[in-house]
Design a protein around this motif. Structure first.
Motif, PDB file in Angstrom:
ATOM      1  N   SER A  61       0.865  -1.179   0.000  1.00  0.00           N
ATOM      2  CA  SER A  61       0.000   0.000   0.000  1.00  0.00           C
ATOM      3  C   SER A  61       0.901   1.228   0.000  1.00  0.00           C
ATOM      4  O   SER A  61       1.318   1.717   1.040  1.00  0.00           O
ATOM      5  CB  SER A  61      -0.927  -0.012   1.219  1.00  0.00           C
ATOM      6  N   SER A  62       1.250   1.729  -1.189  1.00  0.00           N
ATOM      7  CA  SER A  62       2.175   2.843  -1.311  1.00  0.00           C
ATOM      8  C   SER A  62       1.445   4.160  -1.055  1.00  0.00           C
ATOM      9  O   SER A  62       0.212   4.223  -0.971  1.00  0.00           O
ATOM     10  CB  SER A  62       2.799   2.856  -2.710  1.00  0.00           C
ATOM     11  N   SER A  63       2.238   5.239  -0.938  1.00  0.00           N
ATOM     12  CA  SER A  63       1.631   6.565  -0.745  1.00  0.00           C
ATOM     13  C   SER A  63       0.779   6.941  -1.945  1.00  0.00           C
ATOM     14  O   SER A  63      -0.266   7.572  -1.795  1.00  0.00           O
ATOM     15  CB  SER A  63       2.739   7.603  -0.525  1.00  0.00           C
ATOM     16  N   LEU A  64       1.207   6.535  -3.158  1.00  0.00           N
ATOM     17  CA  LEU A  64       0.401   6.812  -4.345  1.00  0.00           C
ATOM     18  C   LEU A  64      -0.934   6.074  -4.259  1.00  0.00           C
ATOM     19  O   LEU A  64      -1.987   6.651  -4.547  1.00  0.00           O
ATOM     20  CB  LEU A  64       1.169   6.388  -5.604  1.00  0.00           C
ATOM     21  N   ARG A  66      -2.506   5.066  -1.598  1.00  0.00           N
ATOM     22  CA  ARG A  66      -3.355   5.644  -0.552  1.00  0.00           C
ATOM     23  C   ARG A  66      -3.989   6.952  -1.021  1.00  0.00           C
ATOM     24  O   ARG A  66      -5.151   7.212  -0.750  1.00  0.00           O
ATOM     25  CB  ARG A  66      -2.531   5.860   0.713  1.00  0.00           C
ATOM     26  N   ALA A  67      -3.204   7.776  -1.750  1.00  0.00           N
ATOM     27  CA  ALA A  67      -3.759   9.038  -2.245  1.00  0.00           C
ATOM     28  C   ALA A  67      -4.817   8.802  -3.314  1.00  0.00           C
ATOM     29  O   ALA A  67      -5.784   9.567  -3.421  1.00  0.00           O
ATOM     30  CB  ALA A  67      -2.628   9.905  -2.803  1.00  0.00           C
ATOM     31  N   ASP A  90       2.389   1.908 -10.696  1.00  0.00           N
ATOM     32  CA  ASP A  90       3.505   2.768 -10.305  1.00  0.00           C
ATOM     33  C   ASP A  90       4.276   3.197 -11.546  1.00  0.00           C
ATOM     34  O   ASP A  90       3.848   2.952 -12.683  1.00  0.00           O
ATOM     35  CB  ASP A  90       4.401   2.059  -9.289  1.00  0.00           C
ATOM     36  N   GLU A 164       4.314  13.742 -10.070  1.00  0.00           N
ATOM     37  CA  GLU A 164       4.564  14.182  -8.699  1.00  0.00           C
ATOM     38  C   GLU A 164       4.493  15.709  -8.668  1.00  0.00           C
ATOM     39  O   GLU A 164       5.124  16.367  -9.496  1.00  0.00           O
ATOM     40  CB  GLU A 164       5.943  13.686  -8.271  1.00  0.00           C
ATOM     41  N   LEU A 203      -2.053  14.407  -3.803  1.00  0.00           N
ATOM     42  CA  LEU A 203      -0.628  14.289  -3.498  1.00  0.00           C
ATOM     43  C   LEU A 203      -0.061  15.636  -3.072  1.00  0.00           C
ATOM     44  O   LEU A 203       0.765  15.725  -2.157  1.00  0.00           O
ATOM     45  CB  LEU A 203       0.135  13.764  -4.717  1.00  0.00           C
ATOM     46  N   GLY A 206      -0.738  16.490   0.386  1.00  0.00           N
ATOM     47  CA  GLY A 206       0.061  15.736   1.332  1.00  0.00           C
ATOM     48  C   GLY A 206       1.445  16.301   1.564  1.00  0.00           C
ATOM     49  O   GLY A 206       2.179  15.806   2.431  1.00  0.00           O
ATOM     50  N   THR A 207       1.848  17.336   0.805  1.00  0.00           N
ATOM     51  CA  THR A 207       3.150  17.959   1.017  1.00  0.00           C
ATOM     52  C   THR A 207       3.079  18.929   2.191  1.00  0.00           C
ATOM     53  O   THR A 207       2.001  19.273   2.687  1.00  0.00           O
ATOM     54  CB  THR A 207       3.606  18.693  -0.251  1.00  0.00           C
TER      55      THR A 207
END
Length: 915
Positions: A61-64, A66-67, A90, A164, A203, A206-207
Motif C-alpha cells: 500500500s504505497s503513498s500513491l 493511498r492518495a 507505479d 509528482e 498528493l 500531502g506535502t
C-alpha cells in the motif's frame, strides 16, 4: 478512418512482424513507434500471457495508492454496471489497484493477468494504455488491434500519467480499460484525465505547507515570466528524456539551489542535446525564501543556448555532472528559443542543497552497491563487483584482499599471513598497485594492518604523511604517490564476527581527501559486501562438500567383466550437485547389470538419496532378483523414505526436512551366453540400441511409474541383441540439453548423433560431448555398453534325469571337459562341487536338472532344477549324518549363490583359474 479499421490494422501488424514496411497512412504515428519499440525489445505478439509478477507489490500500500484510493472509489461507483475497469500502476508499470464496474469483467482480466502485482510495461506485454503512457510520458488511447499482443486485441485502454506535484516526475498511471475494444467510448480518456488531476491534487495536499508555499510562489513567477517571454506548450518535455538525463538535470538543479545561482544554465545531455535550466528566487507570503529551477528542452535541430558575455561558474557543490557548463545571465538569451515544453524541476532552500546532493549521491551508491554486489555466489566475482561499483564515484582505485581459505570456501582463520589480491579496479588496472592475484603481506605499521588488528576502518586523509604506510615497500609506495594517490581508507571485511579480508579505497583524481563522512560510507559499503562474500564463501564450502559427497557415491571406475565394453560420462548441472547416477554390476553366470537413475532435485539431499538408492540397487542385484522385482523393491524403498520424513516431522534444528520429490531408474541385465537382454524402467527415458550396421532405435519398454508412487506394477521386456551392438542408457538431462528443453526434439537429435557404425563406447561418449553444453541445466549421466557374446566352445551343458546313478557319470563328463580346457588343476574341487549340487538337486529338487560349465574370467559351475526351494549353509553337528556338502562347496569356491528362474532355481559357484 483507416486508423480504426481493424482489418487494415491487423494487416499492418502482420506486415510489421514480417519485416515489411508500414506507412503512417495506415497506423497512427504513436502506435507505429510503439510497435517498433516492442519489436526492438523482442516482445512476442503471439505468446501466451506470462507477465512478471511480484507478490510484495500485490500486497503493498504505497503513498500513491493511498492518495488515489478515494478517487478510484468514486470512479468505480460511476462505472457500476459498465464493462470498464480502472487500474492504478507505479512508475514502472506494476499494477497496484484494480477496480471493475462489473464483476464478470474480473474473470476476463484474470486470464490476461491484469491484476495487482503484475507488470504491464511495454517491454513486458507490448503496446498498451499503461506501458505506452509510461514510455512516452503522455496520455495514450489504444484500442483493438493497436495493441501489440494478440491476447489484448479485444481491449480498449486509456492511460494518463500521474506527475509528482513538486518535481513533475511521472510516478504512475491511471488507466481505464474496456472489454469492448472496437466500440470503446472516447469519454474514457476524459475520465482518466480528471482522475489523474484529482490524484495529483491529493498528493499536493500531502506535502508540507512550506513546500506548497514555495511552489505557489514559483508558479506565480512563472506566469509573470511567460507573459513577457517565449510561449510554452503543455506537452511535458521530460517525455523526451532518458532516466540518465533526468538524473543529470536533477543533480544540476540541486547544485544551483545550494549555490544560490540564478539565471540560465546550459546542461549537455547524454545524446548530444542541450537542456537549459532557469533558476529564479521565490518567496512565499509567509516569508519563506528559496529558489525554483525550471528546465527547458529545445526542439528542431536542438541548437545550443547561448547568452551574453558575463560568464561565471556556480560554486562547487560536490562533483558536478559530466561536462557541466554554466552561463550566468541577467537578461534574455541572445538567440531565440523554440521550446518543446517547460516544466518545474525542483524547488528548495539554499544551505541544504549541498547536503542533499551529497546524501543523494551516497544513497545512490549504496543502492547501486546493493543491486550490483552479490549477484552470484562466487567469492572472487563478489569481490570484483565491490571494487567496480565504487570506482570512480567514491574512489579512484579500490582493492579487495582475501585469505586463501576464504577463496576456497573454508572457515576464516586468523589473518596472520599474506592475503591474496582478489580484485582491483581503477584506471589502467591500478598498475602501480599490487596486481590481482598477487600475495600481499602488510607491514604491522601500515593502515591496512591496523585495520585488520582492530577490526575497525582506518582513515589516512593525507597518504604522504603516513610513515607506517610508506615503509611497506618504499619503491612501490613512491610510485603510488607519484601517480597522484593522496588519500586512503582501509576497511576490514567483517561478517558474523569473523574477519574475511580487507578493502582499500584510494583517491587520486578526486581532489578532496577522504573525510569522516566518507569513512562511515566506506564502512557501510564494506559491511554489506562482507555479508555477500561470507554467503558466497559458505555456499562454496557447502557446494564443495556436496560435490565431494556426490563424487564419493558415484562409481570411480567400472568393474572388470567380459559381458560388455563400457564407457560413461557424468556432467553436473549449473547448480553443481544432483542425483543422477549410473552403474555396471557384474552378476552370476557372466551376466552384467546396467543401471542409470535420476533423483529429482539438486543439492545435498538429492546426492544423499542417490547414494541410498545406488546402495540398494547393489544389494538387490546381489540377490539375483528379476528386473521387475528390483524396480518394485526400489519403489517401496523410496516410499518408505518419504514416509519416514513425514513421521519424523521437523529436524533437530527446527527446519523442515526436505521432501523426496521422486526418482526414476532404468535397469537392464545382459547375458553374453544367450545375447539376450532383459530391461525395465520406472518413469525413465527409454534406452537407445545402436546395431552393428549403425541403425538406431529406441527400445520400446513399458514406461512404468516413477519410484515412490507405489501401487502400480512394473514390467520387463526381453530382447535379443546382436553382438557388437551399443546399448545407450542416459538420464533426461541429456535429451533436454540436446532438444533445448523439448524431449521429442532431444530424442531425434540423440538418434541422429548415434547413427554411425564402428564406434567404440568411448568414441560414442566423445561424439555426444561435442554437442552438449559445458554447464547443462540438469545433470547428465550417460552409460554406453558394447555387447559381447561368449564363444560356444567356452560353454558345456548336460541335461540329467532325477536318478542318483547319474552323479558318477556327470563327474567323469566334467573331468573330461576340464581336460579339454586345460584346467586339470581344478578337477578335484569341480568334481566335488558338481557332485554335491547334483545330489541336492536330485534329492530335494525336481526335473528338469541341468549342469552347465562356463569358462570366463573364472570357472563357473551352474546346476539348475525345477524347485524353488533354496539350500542354506549351516554348521553340522558331530552326530549328523549329512549337512556338510554345501559347507564344502562354499570352502572350495570364491563365490557361490542362488538365483531364481521362472521354472525353478540355479545354484552357481565361481572358482578362480589356476592355470
Amino acid at each position: 478512418m483507416a486508423d480504426w479499421d481493424e482489418t487494415v490494422l491487423s494487416e499492418a501488424h502482420s506486415r510489421l512482424l514480417a519485416g515489411e514496411p508500414v506507412g503512417l497512412e495506415v497506423v497512427r504515428a504513436p502506435i507505429l513507434a510503439s510497435w517498433r519499440r516492442c519489436q526492438s525489445l523482442g516482445v512476442l505478439a503471439d505468446r501466451a500471457t506470462d507477465l512478471p509478477y511480484s507478490a510484495e507489490l500485490a500486497q503493498e500500500s504505497s503513498s500513491l495508492a493511498r492518495a488515489a484510493r478515494p478517487v478510484l472509489d468514486s470512479l468505480q461507483t460511476q462505472l457500476s454496471g459498465v464493462r470498464v475497469s480502472v487500474f492504478l500502476t507505479d512508475e514502472r508499470g506494476w499494477l497496484l489497484e484494480r477496480r471493475s464496474g462489473e464483476t464478470s469483467v474480473d474473470r476476463r482480466l484474470d486470464t490476461l493477468q491484469l491484476a495487482p502485482g503484475f507488470c504491464v510495461a511495454e517491454q513486458a506485454i507490448g503496446t498498451n494504455g499503461i506501458g505506452t503512457a509510461l514510455t512516452t510520458r503522455r496520455p495514450a488511447f489504444i484500442r483493438g488491434r493497436e495493441h501489440f499482443a494478440d491476447s489484448w486485441s479485444g481491449l480498449a485502454c486509456a492511460g494518463v500519467p500521474i506527475h509528482e506535484p513538486l518535481s513533475g516526475r511521472v510516478i504512475g498511471v491511471v488507466d481505464l480499460t474496456s472489454l469492448e475494444g472496437g466500440q470503446a467510448d472516447p469519454a474514457m480518456m476524459a475520465m482518466a484525465l480528471n482522475a489523474t488531476r484529482a490524484i495529483e491534487q491529493r498528493l499536493l495536499e500531502g506535502t508540507t505547507s512550506r513546500e506548497r508555499a514555495l511552489l505557489e510562489a514559483f508558479q506565480a513567477a512563472r506566469r509573470r515570466m511567460a507573459a513577457g517571454g517565449p510561449s510554452t506548450m503543455d506537452t511535458p518535455a521530460d517525455a523526451l528524456l532518458t532516466p540518465r538525463d533526468r538524473h543529470i538535470l536533477e543533480e544540476c538543479a540541486t547544485a544551483l539551489i545550494s549555490s544560490r545561482q540564478t539565471g540560465l544554465l546550459e546542461v549537455p545531455l547524454t545524446d548530444g542535446r542541450t537542456a537549459a535550466l532557469l533558476t529564479q528566487p521565490v518567496e512565499s507570503p509567509s516569508g519563506v525564501t528559496g529558489f525554483a529551477v525550471e528546465a527547458v528542452l529545445p526542439s528542431g535541430d536542438l541548437r545550443r543556448l547561448t547568452a551574453p558575455a558575463s560568464d561565471t561558474t556556480p560554486p562547487n557543490c560536490g562533483p558536478p555532472p559530466p561536462a557541466l557548463t554554466a552561463t550566468r545571465t541577467t537578461g534574455t538569451p541572445a538567440e531565440p528559443r523554440t521550446d518543446t515544453g517547460t516544466w518545474l524541476l525542483a524547488v528548495g532552500e539554499p544551505g541544504i542543497g549541498r547536503l542533499a546532493l551529497r546524501a543523494r549521491q551516497r544513497l545512490e551508491l549504496l543502492c547501486d552497491a546493493g543491486a550490483c554486489v552479490g549477484t552470484t555466489l562466487d567469492v572472487a566475482r563478489t569481490a570484483e563487483e565491490l571494487a567496480r561499483v565504487v570506482v570512480p564515484r567514491f574512489a579512484d582505485f579500490a582493492t579487495v584482499d582475501l585469505p586463501e581459505a576464504v577463496l576456497r570456501g573454508e572457515e576464516p582463520t586468523p589473518l596472520d599471513g599474506a592475503l591474496r589480491r582478489a580484485a582491483i579496479a581503477g584506471p589502467d588496472g591500478g598498475a602501480h598497485l599490487y596486481p590481482a592475484g598477487a600475495r600481499v603481506a602488510f607491514a604491522p605499521s601500515t593502515p591496512q594492518a591496523r585495520a585488520l588488528d582492530s577490526g575497525e576502518p582506518v582513515l589516512e586523509p593525507v597518504l604522504a604523511r603516513a610513515p607506517g604506510w610508506i615503509v611497506q615497500e618504499p619503491a612501490r609506495t613512491e610510485r603510488i604517490l607519484a601517480a597522484g594517490v593522496h588519500s586512503l581508507i582501509a576497511v576490514p571485511l567483517v561478517a558474523r564476527g569473523a574477519t574475511l579480508g580487507l578493502v582499500n579505497f584510494y583517491r587520486a583524481e578526486h581532489q578532496e581527501p577522504f573525510e569522516e563522512d566518507d569513512l562511515s560510507l566506506a564502512a557501510e559499503l564494506v559491511g554489506r559486501a562482507a555479508v555477500c562474500i561470507d554467503n558466497a564463501r559458505r555456499f562454496t564450502h557447502e557446494h564443495t562438500v556436496a560435490l565431494a559427497l556426490q563424487r564419493s557415491m558415484l562409481p570411480r571406475g567400472l568393474p572388470a567383466q567380459q559381458a560388455v565394453e563400457a564407457a560413461h560420462r557424468y556432467l553436473p548441472a549449473r547448480s553443481g550437485v544432483g542425483g543422477d547416477w549410473f552403474d555396471v554390476i557384474p552378476l552370476s553366470g557372466t551376466r552384467v547389470a546396467l543401471v542409470v537413475g535420476d533423483v529429482v532435485g539438486h543439492g545435498l539431499h538429492a546426492a544423499a538419496t542417490m547414494g541410498r538408492l545406488r546402495t540398494a540397487v547393489h544389494n538387490l542385484s546381489a540377490l539375483d532378483l528379476a528386473v521387475d522385482e528390483i524396480l518394485t523393491q526400489l519403489d517401496d524403498l523410496v516410499g518408505r523414505l518419504d514416509l519416514d520424513r513425514d513421521e519424523a516431522g521437523p529436524g533437530t534444528d527446527g527446519e523442515e526436512i526436505e521432501e523426496i520429490i521422486g526418482a526414476t531408474c532404468l535397469y537392464a541385465v545382459y547375458d553374453p551366453t544367450t545375447r539376450r537382454c532383459t530391461l525395465g524402467r520406472a518413469g525413465h527415458p527409454p534406452p537407445a540400441l545402436v546395431r552393428p550396421d549403425g541403425t538406431v532405435r529406441f527400445v520400446d519398454l513399458s514406461a512404468g511409474p516413477p519410484l515412490g508412487l507405489g501401487g502400480l506394477p512394473f514390467e520387463s521386456t526381453d530382447i535379443e541383441i546382436p553382438e557388437g551392438s551399443l546399448l545407450v542408457l542416459y538420464t533426461d538431462g541429456l535429451i533436454e540439453a540436446m532438444g533445448d528443453g523439448d524431449p521429442e526434439s532431444g530424442l531425434d537429435r540423440l538418434g541422429r548423433a548415434l547413427t554411425q557404425r564402428g564406434r567404440t563406447p568411448e568414441q560414442t561418449c566423445q561424439a555426444l560431448d561435442a554437442v552438449l553444453p559445458c554447464l547443462p541445466a540438469d545433470d547428465i549421466a550417460l552409460l554406453v555398453a558394447r555387447t559381447r557374446a561368449l564363444d560356444a566352445s567356452h560353454i558345456a551343458s548336460w541335461d540329467l534325469p532325477a536318478d542318483p546313478a547319474v552323479v558318477a557319470r556327470i563327474r567323469s563328463d566334467v573331468t573330461a571337459q576340464l581336460a579339454d580346457w586345460g584346467l586339470q588343476g581344478l578337477e578335484f574341487a569341480t568334481e566335488l562341487t558338481v557332485s554335491e549340487l547334483v545330489t541336492n538337486a536330485i534329492r530335494y529338487g525336481g526335473e528338469p536338472i541341468t549342469v552347465r560349465l562356463i569358462l570366463d574370467r573364472c570357472l563357473i559351475c551352474e546346476v539348475s532344477d525345477g524347485s524353488s526351494t533354496s539350500p542354506h549353509l549351516r554348521r553340522a553337528r558331530t552326530t549328523d549324518e549329512g549337512g556338510r556338502g554345501l559347507f564344502l562347496v562354499a570352502q572350495l569356491s570364491q563365490r557361490w549363490g542362488t538365483r531364481y528362474t521362472p521354472t525353478g532355481k540355479v545354484l552357481w559357484t565361481e572358482q578362480p583359474l589356476n592355470r
